[in-house]
Design a protein around this motif. Structure first.
Motif, PDB file in Angstrom:
ATOM      1  N   TYR A  33     -21.475   6.542  38.251  1.00 21.42           N
ATOM      2  CA  TYR A  33     -21.629   6.494  39.776  1.00 21.42           C
ATOM      3  C   TYR A  33     -22.663   7.570  39.861  1.00 21.42           C
ATOM      4  O   TYR A  33     -22.587   8.806  39.767  1.00 21.42           O
ATOM      5  CB  TYR A  33     -20.322   6.856  40.314  1.00 21.42           C
ATOM      6  CG  TYR A  33     -20.656   7.140  41.711  1.00 21.42           C
ATOM      7  CD1 TYR A  33     -20.566   5.844  42.296  1.00 21.42           C
ATOM      8  CD2 TYR A  33     -20.590   8.051  42.585  1.00 21.42           C
ATOM      9  CE1 TYR A  33     -20.422   5.674  43.889  1.00 21.42           C
ATOM     10  CE2 TYR A  33     -20.747   8.050  43.977  1.00 21.42           C
ATOM     11  CZ  TYR A  33     -20.634   6.821  44.473  1.00 21.42           C
ATOM     12  OH  TYR A  33     -20.983   6.785  45.912  1.00 21.42           O
ATOM     13  N   PRO A  34     -23.561   7.241  40.767  1.00 19.57           N
ATOM     14  CA  PRO A  34     -23.867   5.857  41.164  1.00 19.57           C
ATOM     15  C   PRO A  34     -24.540   4.930  40.525  1.00 19.57           C
ATOM     16  O   PRO A  34     -25.288   5.500  39.537  1.00 19.57           O
ATOM     17  CB  PRO A  34     -24.830   6.048  42.605  1.00 19.57           C
ATOM     18  CG  PRO A  34     -25.368   7.438  42.155  1.00 19.57           C
ATOM     19  CD  PRO A  34     -24.507   8.115  41.538  1.00 19.57           C
ATOM     20  N   PRO A  35     -24.540   3.535  40.161  1.00 22.85           N
ATOM     21  CA  PRO A  35     -25.231   2.789  39.494  1.00 22.85           C
ATOM     22  C   PRO A  35     -26.823   2.905  39.894  1.00 22.85           C
ATOM     23  O   PRO A  35     -27.118   3.205  41.030  1.00 22.85           O
ATOM     24  CB  PRO A  35     -24.796   1.389  39.671  1.00 22.85           C
ATOM     25  CG  PRO A  35     -23.864   1.511  41.027  1.00 22.85           C
ATOM     26  CD  PRO A  35     -23.636   2.773  41.168  1.00 22.85           C
ATOM     27  N   PHE A  36     -27.535   2.887  38.805  1.00 25.23           N
ATOM     28  CA  PHE A  36     -29.215   2.823  39.059  1.00 25.23           C
ATOM     29  C   PHE A  36     -30.006   1.882  38.056  1.00 25.23           C
ATOM     30  O   PHE A  36     -29.074   1.254  37.163  1.00 25.23           O
ATOM     31  CB  PHE A  36     -29.479   4.337  38.671  1.00 25.23           C
ATOM     32  CG  PHE A  36     -29.332   4.680  37.298  1.00 25.23           C
ATOM     33  CD1 PHE A  36     -30.413   4.596  36.113  1.00 25.23           C
ATOM     34  CD2 PHE A  36     -28.085   5.059  36.862  1.00 25.23           C
ATOM     35  CE1 PHE A  36     -30.236   4.760  34.999  1.00 25.23           C
ATOM     36  CE2 PHE A  36     -27.980   5.473  35.443  1.00 25.23           C
ATOM     37  CZ  PHE A  36     -29.281   5.500  34.582  1.00 25.23           C
ATOM     38  N   ASN A  37     -31.017   1.604  38.545  1.00 23.14           N
ATOM     39  CA  ASN A  37     -31.981   0.945  37.608  1.00 23.14           C
ATOM     40  C   ASN A  37     -33.163   1.960  37.442  1.00 23.14           C
ATOM     41  O   ASN A  37     -33.571   2.592  38.076  1.00 23.14           O
ATOM     42  CB  ASN A  37     -32.753  -0.384  38.193  1.00 23.14           C
ATOM     43  CG  ASN A  37     -31.465  -1.345  38.434  1.00 23.14           C
ATOM     44  OD1 ASN A  37     -30.489  -1.496  37.864  1.00 23.14           O
ATOM     45  ND2 ASN A  37     -31.629  -2.100  39.637  1.00 23.14           N
ATOM     46  N   ILE A  38     -33.969   1.813  36.186  1.00 21.80           N
ATOM     47  CA  ILE A  38     -35.230   2.181  36.184  1.00 21.80           C
ATOM     48  C   ILE A  38     -36.089   1.192  35.665  1.00 21.80           C
ATOM     49  O   ILE A  38     -35.604   0.223  34.628  1.00 21.80           O
ATOM     50  CB  ILE A  38     -35.090   3.136  34.882  1.00 21.80           C
ATOM     51  CG1 ILE A  38     -34.206   4.272  35.159  1.00 21.80           C
ATOM     52  CG2 ILE A  38     -36.515   3.724  34.438  1.00 21.80           C
ATOM     53  CD1 ILE A  38     -33.976   5.419  34.002  1.00 21.80           C
ATOM     54  N   GLU A  39     -37.149   1.128  36.351  1.00 22.26           N
ATOM     55  CA  GLU A  39     -38.043  -0.066  36.056  1.00 22.26           C
ATOM     56  C   GLU A  39     -39.540   0.669  35.915  1.00 22.26           C
ATOM     57  O   GLU A  39     -39.713   1.759  36.464  1.00 22.26           O
ATOM     58  CB  GLU A  39     -38.155  -0.981  37.363  1.00 22.26           C
ATOM     59  CG  GLU A  39     -38.704  -0.386  38.445  1.00 22.26           C
ATOM     60  CD  GLU A  39     -38.696  -1.465  39.672  1.00 22.26           C
ATOM     61  OE1 GLU A  39     -39.236  -2.726  39.520  1.00 22.26           O
ATOM     62  OE2 GLU A  39     -37.899  -1.408  40.560  1.00 22.26           O
ATOM     63  N   GLN A  40     -40.430  -0.044  35.148  1.00 21.13           N
ATOM     64  CA  GLN A  40     -41.803   0.351  34.873  1.00 21.13           C
ATOM     65  C   GLN A  40     -42.594  -0.525  36.018  1.00 21.13           C
ATOM     66  O   GLN A  40     -42.522  -1.616  35.885  1.00 21.13           O
ATOM     67  CB  GLN A  40     -42.409  -0.161  33.559  1.00 21.13           C
ATOM     68  CG  GLN A  40     -43.526   0.510  33.323  1.00 21.13           C
ATOM     69  CD  GLN A  40     -43.743   0.354  31.673  1.00 21.13           C
ATOM     70  OE1 GLN A  40     -43.285  -0.154  30.602  1.00 21.13           O
ATOM     71  NE2 GLN A  40     -45.029   0.777  31.312  1.00 21.13           N
ATOM     72  N   ALA A  51     -27.992   2.992  43.953  1.00 21.23           N
ATOM     73  CA  ALA A  51     -27.283   2.664  44.891  1.00 21.23           C
ATOM     74  C   ALA A  51     -26.423   3.684  45.656  1.00 21.23           C
ATOM     75  O   ALA A  51     -25.280   4.193  45.047  1.00 21.23           O
ATOM     76  CB  ALA A  51     -26.421   1.366  44.252  1.00 21.23           C
ATOM     77  N   VAL A  52     -27.145   3.961  46.798  1.00 24.45           N
ATOM     78  CA  VAL A  52     -26.347   5.134  47.456  1.00 24.45           C
ATOM     79  C   VAL A  52     -25.767   4.638  48.732  1.00 24.45           C
ATOM     80  O   VAL A  52     -26.044   5.247  50.101  1.00 24.45           O
ATOM     81  CB  VAL A  52     -27.554   6.437  47.631  1.00 24.45           C
ATOM     82  CG1 VAL A  52     -27.624   6.805  46.126  1.00 24.45           C
ATOM     83  CG2 VAL A  52     -28.623   5.843  48.163  1.00 24.45           C
ATOM     84  N   ALA A  53     -25.214   3.687  48.878  1.00 24.52           N
ATOM     85  CA  ALA A  53     -24.701   3.168  50.238  1.00 24.52           C
ATOM     86  C   ALA A  53     -23.651   4.060  50.537  1.00 24.52           C
ATOM     87  O   ALA A  53     -22.854   4.591  50.039  1.00 24.52           O
ATOM     88  CB  ALA A  53     -23.678   1.831  49.846  1.00 24.52           C
ATOM     89  N   GLY A  54     -23.813   4.428  51.938  1.00 27.16           N
ATOM     90  CA  GLY A  54     -22.989   5.329  52.910  1.00 27.16           C
ATOM     91  C   GLY A  54     -23.482   6.666  52.872  1.00 27.16           C
ATOM     92  O   GLY A  54     -23.022   7.566  53.561  1.00 27.16           O
ATOM     93  N   PHE A  55     -24.820   7.014  51.987  1.00 28.94           N
ATOM     94  CA  PHE A  55     -25.315   8.128  52.225  1.00 28.94           C
ATOM     95  C   PHE A  55     -26.746   8.225  53.076  1.00 28.94           C
ATOM     96  O   PHE A  55     -27.183   7.086  53.085  1.00 28.94           O
ATOM     97  CB  PHE A  55     -25.758   8.543  50.644  1.00 28.94           C
ATOM     98  CG  PHE A  55     -24.811   8.936  49.839  1.00 28.94           C
ATOM     99  CD1 PHE A  55     -24.419  10.402  49.885  1.00 28.94           C
ATOM    100  CD2 PHE A  55     -24.037   8.039  48.934  1.00 28.94           C
ATOM    101  CE1 PHE A  55     -23.212  10.740  48.814  1.00 28.94           C
ATOM    102  CE2 PHE A  55     -23.030   8.419  48.193  1.00 28.94           C
ATOM    103  CZ  PHE A  55     -22.593   9.634  47.805  1.00 28.94           C
ATOM    104  N   SER A  56     -26.694   9.099  53.854  1.00 29.76           N
ATOM    105  CA  SER A  56     -28.125   9.291  54.677  1.00 29.76           C
ATOM    106  C   SER A  56     -28.837   9.983  53.769  1.00 29.76           C
ATOM    107  O   SER A  56     -28.620  10.836  52.976  1.00 29.76           O
ATOM    108  CB  SER A  56     -27.755   9.690  55.819  1.00 29.76           C
ATOM    109  OG  SER A  56     -27.003  11.104  55.850  1.00 29.76           O
ATOM    110  N   GLU A  57     -30.154  10.312  54.455  1.00 32.10           N
ATOM    111  CA  GLU A  57     -31.302  11.231  53.938  1.00 32.10           C
ATOM    112  C   GLU A  57     -30.450  12.714  53.836  1.00 32.10           C
ATOM    113  O   GLU A  57     -30.808  13.340  52.944  1.00 32.10           O
ATOM    114  CB  GLU A  57     -32.530  11.354  54.650  1.00 32.10           C
ATOM    115  CG  GLU A  57     -33.023  10.055  54.705  1.00 32.10           C
ATOM    116  CD  GLU A  57     -32.777   9.233  56.053  1.00 32.10           C
ATOM    117  OE1 GLU A  57     -31.685   9.372  56.510  1.00 32.10           O
ATOM    118  OE2 GLU A  57     -32.989   8.062  55.688  1.00 32.10           O
ATOM    119  N   ALA A  58     -29.826  12.909  55.010  1.00 33.91           N
ATOM    120  CA  ALA A  58     -29.153  14.489  55.106  1.00 33.91           C
ATOM    121  C   ALA A  58     -28.083  14.660  53.998  1.00 33.91           C
ATOM    122  O   ALA A  58     -27.942  15.679  53.479  1.00 33.91           O
ATOM    123  CB  ALA A  58     -28.713  14.675  56.219  1.00 33.91           C
TER     124      ALA A  58
END
Length: 137
Positions: A33-40, A51-58
Motif C-alpha cells: 500500500y499504496p499500489p504504484f506503477n513505474i513507467e519509462q 494511487a493516493v485516493a483520499g490524500f491531498s497535497e497537504a
C-alpha cells in the motif's frame, strides 16, 4: 549454502556500495500500500505513479534521502462525531521508498484524479576513454 556477495566476484571492483544499497532496499519494508506503477517515459526518464485516493497535497511529503526517494502519506482521522455503519475506507498512513541510481534526479510531482505522479530523469554520462601509460619499474 553460503551467501553470494558482489565481493566474491573478482572482476567487480568497487561495488560494495551497491551491495549495501541492495540490502537496504530489501529491508525498506515497503508493503503493498499504496499500489504504484513505474513507467519509462523516454530513454532517460521515468514516472512513478502512486494511487493516493483520499490524500491531498497537504497529506503527502516527498523527500530524497541518501539516494532514496521517500514518499510519505498521512491522513487525519476525522471520524470524531461520526457513526459509521460500515467503515471500509480507513485513514491510513504510508511510506514508499525507491532507491535511486547515481545520476537520477527527481523532477516534478503532480497529483490528479487520486494519482500522484513523480517524474525522474537520468543524466547520461559521457563516454570517456582514458589511455594509461605504462612505465618501466
Amino acid at each position: 549454502m553460503s551467501k553470494l556477495t558482489l565481493g566474491s566476484y573478482p572482476h567487480l571492483l568497487g561495488f560494495e556500495q551497491l551491495e549495501r544499497l541492495l540490502e537496504r532496499t530489501a529491508k525498506s519494508g515497503n508493503e503493498g500500500y499504496p499500489p504504484f506503477n513505474i513507467e519509462q517515459t523516454s530513454d532517460h526518464s521515468y514516472r512513478i505513479t502512486l494511487a493516493v485516493a483520499g490524500f491531498s497535497e497537504a497529506n503527502l511529503a516527498i523527500t530524497v534521502e541518501d539516494r532514496q526517494l521517500v514518499i510519505r502519506g498521512r491522513q487525519q482521522d476525522d471520524s470524531e462525531g461520526r457513526i459509521y455503519l460500515h467503515r471500509g475506507i480507513a485513514a491510513r498512513q504510508f511510506q514508499r521508498t525507491f532507491v535511486l541510481a547515481e545520476g537520477v534526479e527527481v523532477g516534478e510531482a503532480v497529483i490528479e484524479n487520486g494519482l500522484l505522479h513523480v517524474d525522474l530523469t537520468r543524466a547520461v554520462p559521457e563516454a570517456v576513454v582514458k589511455t594509461i601509460s605504462i612505465r618501466k619499474g
